[in-house]
Write a protein that holds these residues in place. Sequence first.
Motif, short mmCIF file in Angstrom:
data_model
loop_
_atom_site.label_atom_id
_atom_site.label_comp_id
_atom_site.label_asym_id
_atom_site.label_seq_id
_atom_site.Cartn_x
_atom_site.Cartn_y
_atom_site.Cartn_z
N GLY A 203 22.86 42.49 52.92
CA GLY A 203 23.74 42.12 51.82
C GLY A 203 25.10 41.72 52.34
N ASN A 204 26.14 42.13 51.65
CA ASN A 204 27.51 41.90 52.12
C ASN A 204 27.91 43.00 53.10
OD1 ASN A 204 28.02 39.68 50.21
ND2 ASN A 204 28.00 41.29 48.65
N GLY A 205 28.84 42.68 53.99
CA GLY A 205 29.39 43.75 54.81
C GLY A 205 29.99 44.83 53.94
N ALA A 206 30.76 44.43 52.93
CA ALA A 206 31.32 45.37 51.95
C ALA A 206 31.46 44.66 50.61
CB ALA A 206 32.67 45.90 52.41
N THR A 207 31.24 45.41 49.54
CA THR A 207 31.45 44.91 48.19
C THR A 207 32.42 45.84 47.47
OG1 THR A 207 29.25 43.89 48.03
CG2 THR A 207 30.37 44.42 45.96
N PHE A 208 33.41 45.23 46.79
CA PHE A 208 34.39 45.98 46.00
C PHE A 208 34.27 45.51 44.56
CE2 PHE A 208 36.09 45.54 50.31
CZ PHE A 208 36.31 46.87 50.65
N SER A 209 34.13 46.47 43.63
CA SER A 209 33.81 46.08 42.26
C SER A 209 34.46 46.99 41.24
CB SER A 209 32.28 46.11 42.07
OG SER A 209 31.92 45.84 40.73
N HIS A 210 34.99 46.39 40.16
CA HIS A 210 35.26 47.18 38.97
C HIS A 210 33.92 47.72 38.47
CE1 HIS A 210 39.30 45.94 39.09
NE2 HIS A 210 39.32 45.01 38.15
N GLY A 211 33.96 48.75 37.64
CA GLY A 211 32.73 49.35 37.15
C GLY A 211 32.57 49.23 35.65
N GLU A 212 31.57 49.93 35.15
CA GLU A 212 31.32 49.96 33.73
C GLU A 212 32.41 50.78 33.05
OE1 GLU A 212 27.43 51.55 33.33
OE2 GLU A 212 26.44 49.89 34.39
N GLN A 213 32.46 50.71 31.73
CA GLN A 213 33.44 51.44 30.93
C GLN A 213 34.88 51.11 31.34
OE1 GLN A 213 32.72 55.66 30.40
NE2 GLN A 213 30.54 55.45 30.80
N VAL A 238 33.88 41.57 43.28
CA VAL A 238 33.15 41.14 42.09
C VAL A 238 33.61 41.89 40.85
CG1 VAL A 238 31.12 40.49 43.44
CG2 VAL A 238 31.28 42.81 42.50
N ASN A 239 33.14 41.42 39.70
CA ASN A 239 33.41 42.06 38.40
C ASN A 239 34.90 42.25 38.14
OD1 ASN A 239 30.64 42.21 37.98
ND2 ASN A 239 30.49 44.29 38.77
N GLY A 240 35.70 41.29 38.58
CA GLY A 240 37.13 41.32 38.31
C GLY A 240 37.97 42.02 39.35
N ALA A 241 37.37 42.63 40.36
CA ALA A 241 38.16 43.30 41.40
C ALA A 241 39.01 42.28 42.15
CB ALA A 241 37.24 44.05 42.35
N GLN A 242 40.27 42.61 42.38
CA GLN A 242 41.18 41.69 43.06
C GLN A 242 42.21 42.40 43.92
OE1 GLN A 242 44.45 40.97 39.54
NE2 GLN A 242 42.49 39.90 39.29
N ASP A 243 42.49 43.67 43.62
CA ASP A 243 43.58 44.37 44.29
C ASP A 243 43.08 45.11 45.53
OD1 ASP A 243 46.06 45.34 44.87
OD2 ASP A 243 46.09 46.87 43.29
N VAL A 244 42.61 44.31 46.49
CA VAL A 244 42.19 44.81 47.80
C VAL A 244 42.95 44.01 48.84
CG1 VAL A 244 40.27 45.24 49.37
CG2 VAL A 244 39.90 45.36 46.90
N SER A 245 43.48 44.66 49.85
CA SER A 245 44.20 43.94 50.90
C SER A 245 43.52 44.18 52.25
CB SER A 245 45.67 44.36 50.95
OG SER A 245 45.79 45.71 51.33
N PHE A 246 43.68 43.20 53.14
CA PHE A 246 43.05 43.24 54.45
C PHE A 246 44.12 42.94 55.50
CE2 PHE A 246 40.02 41.96 51.26
CZ PHE A 246 38.90 42.75 51.54
N HIS A 247 44.19 43.79 56.52
CA HIS A 247 45.22 43.67 57.55
C HIS A 247 44.56 43.75 58.93
CE1 HIS A 247 48.03 44.60 54.25
NE2 HIS A 247 47.12 45.49 53.90
N GLY A 248 44.69 42.68 59.71
CA GLY A 248 44.11 42.67 61.04
C GLY A 248 42.61 42.79 61.05
N CYS A 249 41.96 42.29 60.02
CA CYS A 249 40.50 42.35 59.94
C CYS A 249 39.88 41.05 60.46
CB CYS A 249 40.06 42.61 58.50
SG CYS A 249 40.57 44.22 57.86
N TYR A 250 38.59 41.13 60.78
CA TYR A 250 37.89 40.00 61.40
C TYR A 250 36.60 39.75 60.64
CZ TYR A 250 36.61 37.10 65.47
OH TYR A 250 36.29 36.06 66.31
N PHE A 251 36.42 38.50 60.22
CA PHE A 251 35.27 38.10 59.42
C PHE A 251 34.55 36.99 60.19
CE2 PHE A 251 38.78 39.50 56.86
CZ PHE A 251 38.26 40.16 55.75
N LEU A 252 33.35 37.25 60.67
CA LEU A 252 32.70 36.26 61.54
C LEU A 252 31.20 36.23 61.36
CD1 LEU A 252 32.30 37.59 65.19
CD2 LEU A 252 32.83 39.08 63.24
N LEU A 253 30.64 35.04 61.56
CA LEU A 253 29.20 34.83 61.67
C LEU A 253 28.41 35.33 60.47
CD1 LEU A 253 28.81 35.82 65.43
CD2 LEU A 253 28.72 33.50 64.50
#
Length: 424
Positions: A203-213, A238-253
Motif C-alpha cells: 500500500g502506501n508507506g504511510a496514510t494519514f486520515s481524518h476519521g468517522e464522526q 486522505v479524507n480531508g487530512a492536511q495538517d501534517v508536516s515533513f522535515h528532512g524526509c525522503y520519498f523515493l522509488l
Amino acid sequence: MSGHGIDRRGLFAGGAGLAVLAAAGTGRMASSATPVATTMMSARDFGAVGNGVADDTEALQRVFEAALAGRQAALVVIPPGRYRVTRTIGVTSGTSPEGNVTQRAGILAQGALLISEIRGGAPVIKIESRAVIRYFLIEGLQIKGSGQDGHGLHIECQTRGTYFYNFCLRDLIVEGCGGDGCNLTGNIFEGQIFNSYFRDNKGNGATFSHGEQNTVLSAVHCFGCVFGGNGVNGVKMVNGAQDVSFHGCYFLLNKYYGLSARSGCTLLSNCGFENNHMHAKNFASGGAGIDLMVFGTLIGCTGYSIYRQTHLIRAFVTNRLVMIGCTGEGDGDADQARLATLHGKSEASVTLVGCYGGVDRQGKLSALEFGAVGGSAHFGSQWDSSGLAWLGDHCLWVDGKGQLRIKRGAPRRDDDGSIVGASS
C-alpha cells in the motif's frame, strides 16, 4: 478546511474549543491530582521468547494490552530478538475515564523484529483508542510483513470525545506489509514520527486520515523518515487530512507519488523526492514527486529523477502555494525534468522565491517569482491576475494588445488605466 467541516486548530482558538478541551482535560486533571508512577516491565514477563521459532503472538498481545491498561499502563521493553506473529496483535483501550492513559506508556523495542505470518489482509498491529491516550511511545520496533497481511501499524481514534495525542513513534522499520506501512486515522494529533523507515509495502508507506464522526488528524510532524519503494504512494493524506508536516524526509522509488495531498499540506522542509512513478513505462507517461491540491508550503525541497519522475510538484492551487529555495532536475531518461507544473484558480496566490528548474503553467493561474535564473523577478501580467506588480498604490499589467498599462488602484478591466509611455 476539510470536507468534514472541522479545523481542529480553528476550533480550539474559539469558544467551541473550551468544551473539547474540558472533555480531553478530564484525564489530565485526574492524573495530576493523583500522579501515577510509570511502571517498567519486560516482554519476558509475559512469556515472549523471541527466538524466531516460538509463536509469540499471545505474549505480545499481553504486552500491548499492558501498555494501554488505563491508569496502570506501563512501558514494556521487548528485548532484542525475532518474534513470530501469526495473527493480529489487536488492542482496544478501555473507555474514558477508566481507559485514559495520561502518563508515559508504550513499547521500547530496540533490536526487536516482529516477523508476520499473517494472511488475509489483517493488520500486524492495530491499536484503537476509545479514551484519552497521551504520551504513548513506540520506539525501535521492526515489523517484517508477509505481504499477505494488511497494515503494519494501524492506530485509530474514531469516536468523538476521544483523543490520541502527544504520541511519539521513533526508530521504526516497517517493510514488506500487504497494506500500508503505517496508517493513522481519526482524532490523532500533536505527535511526532522520528527517524522511521516505511519501505516496500504494497500500500502506501504511510496514510494519514481524518476519521468517522468528524474526528480530525492534525499537527502530526515527521522528521527524517524514509518512504520508499511502496506499491502505491510514499505518503497519502486522505479524507480531508492536511495538517501534517515533513522535515528532512525522503520519498523515493514509489510506484506512484512520493506524496499525495489532495486537501493540502501544511509544510515540507528539506525533503527529497527521487525517482517516483516507477509504474510508468517511460518519462513521458510519468508524473511529479508531489501531488498537491488547495495549498502548501515547501522550503528547500528537491526533486531529482533519472527515470520517470517529471517534476518536483504538480499542484492545483485554490488557496496559496509558497515555495522557497526548491529545485527540480534530472539526468538520463529524465533530463527534461523540471520544478513544477501549476494549475488552479486565477485568484489563488502562488509565490516562488529562489527556486530553480522551470515551471509549466496551465490556465490563468499566475505566480510571483523572485530570484529565478538570472536573478529576475516575474509578476502576473493579465489585468485580473492575483500577482500583479505594484509601485506604491499604482498597478501594472499587460493588456490584450501587449501594451503595458498603469492605474492607481486595482484595474477593473483589461483596457483600464493608461498605457505606459503614451501621452495623456
